[in-house]
Design an enzyme around this catalytic site. Structure first.
Site, PDB file in Angstrom:
ATOM      1  N   ASP A  92      -5.559   3.814  -3.263  1.00 15.74           N
ATOM      2  CA  ASP A  92      -5.099   4.271  -1.784  1.00 15.74           C
ATOM      3  C   ASP A  92      -6.237   5.127  -1.600  1.00 15.74           C
ATOM      4  OD1 ASP A  92      -4.211   5.134   0.519  1.00 15.74           O
ATOM      5  OD2 ASP A  92      -2.136   5.475  -0.391  1.00 15.74           O
TER       6      ASP A  92
ATOM      7  N   TYR B 110       7.843  14.265 -13.248  1.00 15.18           N
ATOM      8  CA  TYR B 110       9.207  13.282 -13.365  1.00 15.18           C
ATOM      9  C   TYR B 110       9.864  12.990 -12.036  1.00 15.18           C
ATOM     10  CZ  TYR B 110       8.971  14.536 -18.476  1.00 15.18           C
ATOM     11  OH  TYR B 110       8.886  14.601 -19.787  1.00 15.18           O
TER      12      TYR B 110
ATOM     13  N   HIS C 116       0.828  -1.249  -0.078  1.00 13.96           N
ATOM     14  CA  HIS C 116       0.065  -0.113   0.233  1.00 13.96           C
ATOM     15  C   HIS C 116       0.861   1.264   0.077  1.00 13.96           C
ATOM     16  CE1 HIS C 116       0.745   0.728   4.335  1.00 13.96           C
ATOM     17  NE2 HIS C 116       0.500  -0.350   4.716  1.00 13.96           N
TER      18      HIS C 116
END
Length: 147
Positions: A66, A116, A22
């Site tokens: 999540d 990025y 998780h």
């Protein structure tokens, strides 16, 4: 062969999804994304010949998003001055809505260079042949609860 597993998910990608815990993140990258340079510290999985939407849909059949963050799905923002349309984002929101009760509200945006930097910390980066621009999507895995 296994029952209930989307056939687009390779054994390698299934293994990665199982390994992720998780809050681990993965990036499903379009064909222009610098997968190898961004993925130096990640597991890189190639899904050449496939686009992001079908990979996204298949992955979301296998892992939850999540629930402890506002945006477990993030898209790379269009840079100021880039005059491009991003209709694929609507497709992503439809797919997320199919798999998560929060729907499109689970989807956020991250500025390109911040995306990025976040990608460099991802557990996995998946290379696709997606031709749409600004079609990268980052997912944050949730807790798998047995029912």
């Amino acid at each position: 062969m296994l029952l209930g597993v989307p056939e687009i998910l390779s054994p390698e990608l299934l293994k990665v999804l199982c390994e992720m815990g998780h809050s681990d993140r993965l990036v499903i990258a379009d064909g222009n994304f610098p997968v190898e340079s961004m993925g130096k510290n990640a597991v890189v999985v190639r899904c050449d010949g496939h686009g992001v939407p079908e990979i996204l849909d298949a992955i979301l059949t296998m892992i939850p998003l999540d629930t402890y963050v506002e945006h477990p799905v993030n898209l790379m923002e269009v840079m100021p001055g880039d005059n491009v349309a991003t209709p694929i984002w609507d497709t992503y929101k439809e797919i997320v809505t199919k798999h998560d009760v929060r729907g499109a509200s689970a989807v956020g945006n991250i500025e390109r260079f911040a995306f990025y930097e976040e990608a460099k910390t991802a557990y996995c980066i998946i290379a696709t042949s997606e031709k749409a621009v600004y079609a990268n999507v980052m997912l944050q895995k949730g807790v798998v609860i047995n029912k």
